[in-house]
Each structure stands twice: as structure tokens, then as C-alpha cells.
Design a protein around this motif. Structure first.
Motif, PDB file in Angstrom:
ATOM      1  N   GLY A 159       0.826  -1.201   0.000  1.00 20.49           N
ATOM      2  CA  GLY A 159       0.000   0.000   0.000  1.00 20.49           C
ATOM      3  C   GLY A 159       0.859   1.248   0.000  1.00 20.49           C
ATOM      4  N   LEU A 160       2.037   1.148   0.616  1.00 20.80           N
ATOM      5  CA  LEU A 160       2.941   2.310   0.636  1.00 20.80           C
ATOM      6  C   LEU A 160       3.422   2.644  -0.779  1.00 20.80           C
ATOM      7  N   ASN A 161       3.508   1.615  -1.635  1.00 18.78           N
ATOM      8  CA  ASN A 161       3.863   1.898  -3.039  1.00 18.78           C
ATOM      9  C   ASN A 161       2.805   2.787  -3.675  1.00 18.78           C
ATOM     10  N   VAL A 162       1.546   2.494  -3.365  1.00 22.21           N
ATOM     11  CA  VAL A 162       0.442   3.280  -3.916  1.00 22.21           C
ATOM     12  C   VAL A 162       0.515   4.709  -3.373  1.00 22.21           C
ATOM     13  N   ALA A 163       0.925   4.844  -2.118  1.00 20.15           N
ATOM     14  CA  ALA A 163       0.971   6.153  -1.449  1.00 20.15           C
ATOM     15  C   ALA A 163       2.340   6.812  -1.578  1.00 20.15           C
ATOM     16  N   MET A 164       3.190   6.270  -2.436  1.00 23.16           N
ATOM     17  CA  MET A 164       4.593   6.714  -2.492  1.00 23.16           C
ATOM     18  C   MET A 164       4.720   8.202  -2.805  1.00 23.16           C
ATOM     19  N   ASP A 165       3.848   8.704  -3.675  1.00 25.77           N
ATOM     20  CA  ASP A 165       3.961  10.103  -4.086  1.00 25.77           C
ATOM     21  C   ASP A 165       3.770  11.038  -2.877  1.00 25.77           C
ATOM     22  N   PRO A 166       2.628  10.961  -2.180  1.00 23.53           N
ATOM     23  CA  PRO A 166       2.505  11.815  -0.989  1.00 23.53           C
ATOM     24  C   PRO A 166       3.523  11.458   0.101  1.00 23.53           C
ATOM     25  N   PHE A 167       3.873  10.181   0.208  1.00 22.48           N
ATOM     26  CA  PHE A 167       4.795   9.770   1.269  1.00 22.48           C
ATOM     27  C   PHE A 167       6.142  10.482   1.134  1.00 22.48           C
ATOM     28  N   VAL A 168       6.727  10.380  -0.035  1.00 21.73           N
ATOM     29  CA  VAL A 168       8.054  10.973  -0.231  1.00 21.73           C
ATOM     30  C   VAL A 168       7.970  12.501  -0.176  1.00 21.73           C
ATOM     31  N   ASN A 169       6.953  13.045  -0.834  1.00 25.67           N
ATOM     32  CA  ASN A 169       6.870  14.508  -0.885  1.00 25.67           C
ATOM     33  C   ASN A 169       6.481  15.128   0.456  1.00 25.67           C
ATOM     34  N   SER A 170       5.800  14.356   1.297  1.00 21.66           N
ATOM     35  CA  SER A 170       5.470  14.900   2.617  1.00 21.66           C
ATOM     36  C   SER A 170       6.731  15.000   3.484  1.00 21.66           C
ATOM     37  N   GLY A 171       7.756  14.238   3.134  1.00 19.61           N
ATOM     38  CA  GLY A 171       9.046  14.429   3.805  1.00 19.61           C
ATOM     39  C   GLY A 171       9.572  15.827   3.511  1.00 19.61           C
ATOM     40  N   ILE A 172       9.304  16.291   2.307  1.00 22.35           N
ATOM     41  CA  ILE A 172       9.816  17.596   1.879  1.00 22.35           C
ATOM     42  C   ILE A 172       8.910  18.739   2.369  1.00 22.35           C
ATOM     43  N   THR A 173       7.588  18.543   2.270  1.00 21.71           N
ATOM     44  CA  THR A 173       6.713  19.589   2.823  1.00 21.71           C
ATOM     45  C   THR A 173       6.901  19.677   4.330  1.00 21.71           C
ATOM     46  N   GLY A 174       7.137  18.499   4.937  1.00 24.86           N
ATOM     47  CA  GLY A 174       7.136  18.425   6.388  1.00 24.86           C
ATOM     48  C   GLY A 174       5.711  18.394   6.902  1.00 24.86           C
ATOM     49  N   ALA A 175       5.574  18.267   8.204  1.00 20.04           N
ATOM     50  CA  ALA A 175       4.259  18.187   8.829  1.00 20.04           C
ATOM     51  C   ALA A 175       3.971  19.489   9.568  1.00 20.04           C
ATOM     52  N   ASN A 176       2.713  19.655   9.961  1.00 20.74           N
ATOM     53  CA  ASN A 176       2.362  20.738  10.890  1.00 20.74           C
ATOM     54  C   ASN A 176       1.887  20.068  12.181  1.00 20.74           C
ATOM     55  N   GLY A 177       0.661  19.525  12.185  1.00 15.75           N
ATOM     56  CA  GLY A 177       0.282  18.639  13.284  1.00 15.75           C
ATOM     57  C   GLY A 177       1.022  17.319  13.129  1.00 15.75           C
ATOM     58  N   GLY A 178       1.163  16.563  14.206  1.00 15.52           N
ATOM     59  CA  GLY A 178       1.916  15.310  14.173  1.00 15.52           C
ATOM     60  C   GLY A 178       1.375  14.348  13.125  1.00 15.52           C
ATOM     61  N   MET A 179       2.294  13.738  12.372  1.00 18.76           N
ATOM     62  CA  MET A 179       1.890  12.885  11.253  1.00 18.76           C
ATOM     63  C   MET A 179       2.670  11.575  11.310  1.00 18.76           C
ATOM     64  N   ILE A 180       1.951  10.463  11.426  1.00 17.97           N
ATOM     65  CA  ILE A 180       2.601   9.148  11.450  1.00 17.97           C
ATOM     66  C   ILE A 180       2.034   8.285  10.329  1.00 17.97           C
TER      67      ILE A 180
END
Lengths: 535, 193
Positions: free
Chosen positions: A85-106
Motif C-alpha cells: 500500500g505504501l507503493n500506492v501512497a509513495m507520491d505523498p509519502f516521499v513529498n510529505s518528507g519535503i513539505t514536512g508536517a504541521n500537526g503530528g503525522m505518522i
């Protein structure tokens, strides 16, 4: 602080942890072995009282994006999925590393070494490392619970998403967990930098530098983490790095304590100083890790110099499959006496479609028309209960690759000239990743027949609500399939002749046909009947 | 106290109800517990097992090592044999003798029973028949819990209480029927061990 103990699966401990740690939303698509996280949250009265979002998403990508949106709004969120499933979510997963989080994100990702219920045994730690974010890998249900609190703190301290990696064995094993008093949820609070999440190249380059700059902080957190422990031992002929659950298999073999120095490794990036100390003090290092040899490969390096590293890459442990106490004992050179061998008369008992399942009626019809007239090799299928159509007595299908691939592979094969080219996909898999493939086929006017096996549920994972429920025909129409070639049928024995006739008619049509056998899953139907009786 | 158990059966036979009753008794006794289950694909009529460990000391591995199981409790005879490598030198094999045949090449029943009887310590019990005798045809699993109870350092009264807690919602009649199945299994083991 209350000292309440609960008996929880690893998955459930994570859900309870997130509820207690002030999460405001769970986002997930069902997938073994991660499904029970969401199911627990859905059944939790406390989560209901706290008004926590906990309905299923269409797929893992929409789940990850939903969670990221909640994080943007300042609240704590969790996206859960299985490893593929992480493969399917890979786009937001990798890019959210770059945007970073605001509220806690796991991101909680459940890997499935040994492929108990999966197509591969990829190791999500490697993807966490790829996204350059901190990774937590609990070794027990209690740690899984506690680490959610820690994960959110880490996430908010550095404004980064955090990956929680578990495996099947922890996800589906139950143990006592001491729970804490719940803390309150975050208030709605937009990011201070209103362009933080805008990954235009000029901004993305800056954000990427922030992520790179954070690497030393993530490493320092690992060096000082309460989850990473250097446990000294007198016998320095060998040092051991035991990651996550592997630590348990190690200690199972040394009930009175391990004689060798051990690093219990549960937070990444791998703590360099701690490992350096172990390497310097010990003659060789044995790495125990469930999944792929990630730490082992890093330690060995490209040129395999200086450090004597042992593990999955040197044959002390098998290169593939889940670890267990016996494999770890063998890698330590310890003898463990097994019981008597399995007698030869014992036969394998593979899973099969339930008695009375509508998928069986579908395959009987497909076999009669397609396999009967055109031979084996024309049917592309997908991920779900109907994948069991590959096994006897049906042996109807020729592919199962990833969610949605049935339709696009049938399309590609039709492009190559295959006739007939057939796709078989379930209703929930269709709304997960089958709609855009169907659009491709409609645009190209491909000569294919798509079966959407509509049992009104996500069956293989235990009957979760399907996004397609009651709307499969409308979706197909909306995507542009000609209404004359959208055919529905109730797949039961007495409709077999009619089913066969429909397939034969659609074979005559040069274009996209969609046949939708519609009958509820036997399992969910029985559950509903039982529930109705109780009332 | 330490008891490592492999629970075995076929998906849908409900081995987890055995774990629930034993788990209740173990937790009430203040013991540590770890129980690894099978969810997902294999549940559809495939072979399933659960690793059930209780101890008065903390437990590390969620999996029972091969050669260390004190008990195999199986609701199906052929499935009981699949886990023999896990059984310790002093362990007991406790199995139902009523087969569940959902594969075309299920072995000859007599040969299966013969293999079970080769085991030096075994209880072969027709739990389906005994459940019917006590007028609780669906109580096969509790017959096996009763049969296993003789070999466990776990308070028998707490197992009964576990049944009360788990089946209580369904009414006293169901509770009594399951306790009758439990007792019948226990009596069988006492006579035949």
C-alpha cells in the motif's frame, strides 16, 4: 497516571496509542496485516466520543493525502497501510518528507515478510530511509503503544512525518499493554509558513534543504532514543544488532541474558556512534533484522572492508522470509532440538473460495466460454478473494500483480493483439485503482471485457465497507462505457446459462464491455443475518 | 509456570475461541501472555494456527520455537500432525479425531489416527461426538479446552469463568452447555492420559 492494562493485538495497541496520544484522524485502506488498526479505531467508543475521523479511504494514496491535510490543519493524524500500500501512497509519502508536517503525522506501515497474505516482502524501512524521515520499529505491543506518543512528539518537534514500521507477527499478536491517560487533541492551527506545503521547484529546493539539515537531528534523536539500547556483554567475539522484533527472537535464545554485547535497534536512522562502539569492541557483528538486510548492507558498505558483518547476506540467516527463534538460534550457532518431522501423509490445505461464493459462479461461466473456446491465458486478474480463482478447481486467471493491474494489463495485451482479453477485478479494488485504467481503455476503445465482481464488500480482509457499494454501474457509465455494454447479473447456479450468454454477446462487441456480477459476500451476509437475529 | 501451546485447525473452525478462554484464565491469574494469530488470506478454509504462550515471567518471542511446545491442541486430526516439529520431548498432542475434509486428497483417516497414536503422549478425542453427547454440537472447541486443561497449570475454575464471561451475552443456557462440554473433555483426558 492510570495503570490500566489491556490485552491488545499489535495493530490494536497502535490504534489505542493514537487515540490516547490525541490523534484527530485515522486514514487507511484495508490490507493484511494492517487492517485491524482502523477496525479497532472504528469500534472504539472512546474514539467515537472524541469525534475522531476513522472511515476508510478509497486507497492508500488518498489515505496518506487525507492524513497530510489533517496535519496541515495542525492536528495529529495517522495513515495506515500494508507494505505494498505504501507503493500506492509513495507520491505523498516521499513529498510529505519535503513539505514536512504541521500537526503530528505518522505513517504506520505493516510489512509482511514470508508473504503470508501479499505479493512481495519489501521492507518499508528502506522506503522510510529513502524519504529521509525518522523510523520507529517496535519490538513489542507495549512499545508499539508507547511509540505512537513518541512518534507524534518527534513529528511535531521537527515538523516531519514519521514512519512506524511493524511486521505481520507484531500486528497480529496479542499481549498485555499498559495504557496511559489520554491527552487532548490539537486545536486547528494553520502552518506558520503558508507556503510550506507548496512544492513549486523554488520552494521545494528550500524545503529539501530543511529536510537534509534535519538529518543530523534525526540521527541525534536515534543516538539518545530510549528505544535504542546498548546492552553490554562479556563475550566480545561477537556483537549483535537486533532490530525490532528480532530482539525478541535473540532473547528467547538467551533467557538468562545474552553473553555478547547487543544493540536493540528500534529507531532509525541507525545510531552511528552506538554501532561504531559495537564494531570497535567486537570481533564480528551479526545483524538480525526482519525483512531485507538493510542495516547489514549499510554496515558492510559497497566494498565490504574493515568490518566483519554477518547476517542474511552471508548465509547465517536465510535471505528471504520471516525470522523466528529457530533461525536466530542457528545463526548464533546454538542447537535447538526440533520435534518429530511432519508425517508424509499430511497434505497442504490452501485457502479457497467459501462454499456458495458468487466468484465461483463467475469463474464457472468464464471457464465455459473463454477457457473452453479460446484456451488458457486470456484472463488478467487482481488482488482480492477472487485471486483464489488461480487455484484448482478453477485455474481461470493468468495474472495478479497489483491493485488495478487487471484492467490495464488486459488493455495492454489487447493493444498487442490478444483476443479475447479479459479483466477480473473486485468492486473494492475497482474503486481503489481500477477506475483510471478503465478510462484508459475507454479512451483507446479497446476490445476488452472487464468483470467487476461486485460482492458489496472488501472481502479478503474481512468485509470492510467498499466505496463501490451501490454505485459500480454509475461509475462505469460515468467513465464512458456505453450503457448497452454494461451488463449486470446475479451470479448463482440457476443463472449460469444467462451468464454464459452475456459473455458470448459481449465477445461480439468490439469495444469496452463491463460485466458486473452482483451478489453479496457469503461472509458479510451471514454476519448481517446473525446481527439481525440478535436484535 | 510456562506453557507454550500451538492451536491448530482449519480457517473457520474457530480456534480463537480456545485462545480466548485460556487467555482469560491466564490474565486473571496474573500471568504474561503472547498470542500470535493468523488473519487474512489463509482464513478462507486454509490451515491456520495460533501460537499461544503463557508464563509467570516476561515472554520475548511471539512465536513458539520448534521443539518447545508443551501442547498442541488441534480441532482437526490431520492439522495436529502438521505442527509435530514444534512439540517438545515431553509435550502432549491433544486432538479432535473428527476430520474436516475440504481438500480432494485428504489422507486415509485410519492412517491419520495411526500417526497420532504413534506419539508417545497423546489424547485422541472425538470432540464432535462428545459435544453432541452433552447436547452442545457446537461445543467441540470447549471439549478440547477441557481435554487440555488436565495438562496445564491454569486454574480450572477460571476457565469456567472465562466461558461465563465470553458466552454470557448469549444466555445462561449457552454458558452451561459450554461448561458441560468443558467438563466432558476434562473427564476424557483424566481417564485416557
Amino acid at each position: 497516571m492510570s495503570k490500566k492494562r489491556m490485552l491488545l493485538l499489535g495493530d490494536e495497541a497502535i490504534a489505542q496509542g493514537a487515540i490516547d496520544a490525541g490523534a484527530s484522524g485515522f486514514y487507511a485502506y484495508p490490507g493484511t496485516p494492517s487492517t485491524e488498526i482502523m477496525e479497532y479505531a472504528q469500534h472504539s467508543k472512546f474514539a467515537a466520543e472524541r469525534n475522531i475521523h476513522r472511515t476508510w479511504s478509497a486507497n492508500e494514496k488518498t489515505a496518506a493525502e487525507g492524513a497530510l491535510g489533517m496535519s496541515y490543519a495542525g492536528k495529529r493524524a495517522m495513515a495506515m497501510m500494508k507494505h505494498v500500500g505504501l507503493n500506492v501512497a509513495m507520491d505523498p509519502f516521499v513529498n510529505s518528507g519535503i513539505t514536512g508536517a504541521n500537526g503530528g503525522m505518522i505513517y504506520t506501515v505493516a510489512d509482511d515478510p514470508s508473504m503470508h497474505s501479499s505479493q512481495d516482502e519489501q521492507d518499508s524501512r528502506i522506503l522510510g530511509k529513502f524519504a529521509l524521515i525518522p523510523i520507529l520499529e517496535p519490538s513489542s505491543q507495549q512499545e508499539a503503544y508507547d511509540m505512537v506518543f513518541h512518534g507524534y512528539q518527534l513529528s511535531e518537534k521537527y515538523m516531519t512525518p514519521v514512519l512506524m514500521r511493524i511486521t505481520t507477527r507484531l500486528a497480529h499478536s496479542r499481549a498485555g499493554v499498559e495504557v496511559r491517560d489520554a491527552i487532548s487533541q490539537n486545536d486547528l492551527k494553520l502552518p506558520e509558513d503558508k507556503r510550506q506545503f507548496v512544492l513549486l521547484p523554488a520552494i521545494a529546493r528550500k524545503r529539501y534543504k530543511v529536510l537534509l539539515e534535519n538529518q543530523k537531528n534525526f540521527l541525534a534523536e536515534s543516538e539518545n532514543s530510549v528505544w535504542n539500547k546498548y546492552l553490554d556483554g562479556n563475550d566480545k567475539s561477537r556483537g549483535i544488532i537486533a532490530c525490532g522484533l528480532a530482539y525478541n527472537y535473540l532473547m528467547e535464545n538467551y533467557p538468562d541474558g545474552c553473553p555478547h554485547p547487543v544493540i536493540k535497534l528500534c529507531q532509525y536512522p541507525a545510531p552511528e556512534n552506538m554501532i561504531k562502539k559495537l564494531v570497535e569492541e567486537c570481533e564480528e557483528v551479526l545483524v538480525l533484522e526482519d525483512g531485507m538486510p538493510m542495516v547489514e548492507a549499510d554496515l558492510r558498505g559497497l566494498l565490504d572492508r574493515d568490518v566483519k558483518v554477518k547476517g542474511r547476506m552471508t548465509g547465517e540467516l536465510p535471505r528471504d522470509g520471516e525470522l523466528n527463534p529457530n533461525l536466530v538460534a542457528a545463526s548464533l550457532g546454538l542447537e535447538m532440538k526440533e520435534g518429530s518431522p511432519v508425517p508424509e501423509i499430511v497434505k497442504p490445505r490452501p485457502p479457497k473460495l467459501c462454499s456458495g461464493c458468487g466468484h465461483a459462479d463467475m469463474y464457472n461461466a468464464i471457464n465455459e466460454v473463454i477457457k473452453g473456446k479460446y484456451g488458457d491465458g486470456h484472463v488478467f486478474s487482481d488482488i482480492g478473494c477472487y485471486t483464489l480463482g488461480a487455484l484448482p478447481p478453477y485455474q481461470s486467471i493468468n495474472s495478479c500483480v497489483d491493485m488495478g493491474a487487471s484492467i490495464t494489463m488486459a488493455k495492454g495485451a489487447a493493444d498487442a493483439g490478444l483476443f479475447p482479453s479479459i479483466a477480473v477485478i473486485g468492486d473494492s479494488t475497482f474503486t481503489h485503482s481500477g477506475m483510471t485504467p478503465l478510462l484508459d481503455a475507454v479512451i483507446d476503445k479497446n476490445n476488452i471485457i472487464v468483470f467487476i465482481a461486485d460482492n458489496s464488500t472488501t472481502g479478503m480482509t474481512g468485509g470492510q465497507k467498499s466505496h463501490a457499494e451501490g454505485r459500480a454501474v454509475e461509475i462505469v457509465k460515468g467513465l464512458g462505457v456505453h450503457p448497452d455494454h454494461i451488463r449486470t447479473i446475479v451470479p448463482i447456479r440457476k443463472n449460469h446459462e444467462e451468464f454464459v450468454k452475456i459473455i458470448e454477446e459481449e465477445l461480439e462487441y468490439d469495444g469496452v464491455s463491463v460485466i458486473i456480477p452482483q451478489r453479496e459476500c457469503m461472509v458479510t451476509l451471514a454476519q448481517k443475518t446473525r446481527a439481525a437475529k440478535k436484535k | 509456570m510456562k506453557c507454550d501451546i500451538i492451536l491448530a485447525g482449519v480457517g473457520g473452525q474457530g480456534i480463537l475461541s480456545i485462545a480466548t478462554v485460556l487467555g482469560y484464565a491466564a490474565v486473571e491469574s496474573g500471568f504474561y501472555l503472547k498470542q500470535a494469530e493468523v488473519h487474512g488470506m489463509s482464513q478462507r478454509g486454509g490451515d491456520v494456527q495460533s501460537n499461544f504462550r503463557i508464563s509467570d515471567k516476561p515472554i520475548f518471542s511471539d512465536l513458539v520455537p520448534k521443539g518447545k511446545a508443551d501442547l498442541i491442541i488441534s480441532v482437526e486430526p490431520m492439522e495436529s500432525l502438521r505442527y509435530l516439529p514444534y512439540l517438545s520431548e515431553t509435550g502432549w498432542l491433544i486432538t479432535n479425531t473428527s476430520p474436516f475434509k475440504n481438500i480432494p486428497d485428504y489422507p486415509d483417516e485410519e492412517k491419520v489416527i495411526a500417526e497420532i497414536k504413534k506419539q508417545p503422549r497423546h489424547i485422541a478425542i472425538d470432540a464432535d461426538a462428545i459435544a453432541k453427547e452433552v447436547k452442545n454440537p457446537r461445543g467441540m472447541n470447549m471439549v478440547l479446552v477441557g481435554a487440555a486443561s488436565v495438562f496445564m497449570d491454569l486454574d480450572y475454575e477460571l476457565m469456567k469463568k472465562g466461558i461465563e464471561v465470553i458466552f454470557g451475552k448469549k444466555g445462561q443456557e449457552i454458558v452451561d452447555a459450554n461448561i458441560a462440554a468443558l467438563n466432558a473433555g476434562r473427564e476424557f483426558s483424566k481417564k485416557n492420559k
